[in-house]
Design an enzyme around this catalytic site. Structure first.
Site, PDB file in Angstrom:
ATOM      1  N   THR A  72       0.826  -1.220   0.000  1.00  0.00           N
ATOM      2  CA  THR A  72       0.000   0.000   0.000  1.00  0.00           C
ATOM      3  C   THR A  72       0.855   1.263   0.000  1.00  0.00           C
ATOM      4  OG1 THR A  72      -0.225  -0.303   2.363  1.00  0.00           O
ATOM      5  CG2 THR A  72      -2.116  -0.920   1.016  1.00  0.00           C
ATOM      6  N   ARG A 122      -1.366  -0.389  16.284  1.00  0.00           N
ATOM      7  CA  ARG A 122      -1.297   0.705  17.260  1.00  0.00           C
ATOM      8  C   ARG A 122      -2.587   0.998  18.018  1.00  0.00           C
ATOM      9  NH1 ARG A 122       1.851   4.063  12.796  1.00  0.00           N
ATOM     10  NH2 ARG A 122       0.526   2.635  11.620  1.00  0.00           N
TER      11      ARG A 122
END
Ligand code: C5P
Length: 234
Positions: A123, A214
């Site tokens: 990506t 995260r």
């Protein structure tokens, strides 16, 4: 429904990863071990996380000649991981060799074969980057092309961005497992993820597994963050 949340243990130290795994194992579906943790903590970290009873996704994105990839996949299978990644741009023979190696090695130890997941276009790459490498297709078309190549070569799953799921679901057999990172609930900052979906949206458009890093491991209370995400999925 299986628990679709895979927590990315993107931390450099074995002890930190193990603490997170101990807290999170009861509430998530699997843990992803990537190149940072594996390179610093070695195969022992895979054994120790498996030792908690949790499933492991070994994300080392193998990309090499078929023989080498087959041997790496065999080694990962002997570590008893449940998912692993290879680059689809390694070609049909390489993907076939990887899938065959996963099945044969697992059969030798009486286990289920791990899911060999194909990575299509990273990506971080855009159409311009592809052009620099001599590929004239735009990113979307290149992703679809590599995804078809992967499933024709026998792979049973792919890693894709949340925004690729809908297009891939249109062209792929329904049993292909789609694993997607880039998940954000909206409550946290997007970090460096530019194209995100919420957990619920990603499942609604056809993801089977959500890789979340995260928003869980960097939360003040990782277990509460994981539980909150599961609530959002109900
Ligand atoms: O922290 P965050 O939720 O962004 O972590 C996502 C995880 O998925 C990281 O381990 C990252 O390397 C991985 N990943 C990604 N985007 C991709 C492929 C993998 O974020 N296209």
């Amino acid at each position: 429904m299986q628990n679709p949340v895979i927590v990315a243990l993107d931390v450099p130290q074995a002890e930190t990863a193990l603490q997170l795994a101990a807290q999170l194992a009861p509430v998530v579906g699997a843990f992803k071990i990537g190149s940072e943790l594996f390179t610093s903590a070695g195969p022992e970290i895979v054994r120790r996380i498996r030792g908690t009873g949790a499933a492991v996704f070994l994300d080392l994105k193998f990309h090499d000649i078929p023989n080498t990839v087959a041997k790496a996949v065999a080694a990962a299978t002997r570590l008893d991981v449940q998912m692993l990644t290879i680059h689809t741009s390694g070609g049909t023979e390489m993907m076939r060799a990887a899938e065959q190696s996963a099945r044969q090695t697992a059969a030798q130890s009486g286990r289920n074969a791990p899911l060999v997941l194909g990575v299509t276009v990273l990506t971080s790459m855009d159409t311009n980057n592809l052009k620099e490498a001599g590929i004239t297709a735009d990113v979307g078309h290149q992703v679809e092309r590599l995804a078809s190549l992967a499933t024709n070569a026998g792979l049973r799953g792919l890693v894709c961005s949340p925004l690729e799921i809908t297009a891939l679901r249109r062209i792929l057999p329904a049993e292909i497992q789609l694993v997607t990172p880039g998940i954000r609930t909206g409550a946290e900052k997007a970090d460096d993820q530019k194209r995100t979906l919420t957990p619920r949206e990603a499942i609604a458009v056809g993801a089977n597994w959500l890789v979340i890093g995260r928003p869980i491991y960097a939360a003040p209370n990782p277990r509460a963050a994981a539980e909150e995400i599961l609530t959002l999925l109900q």
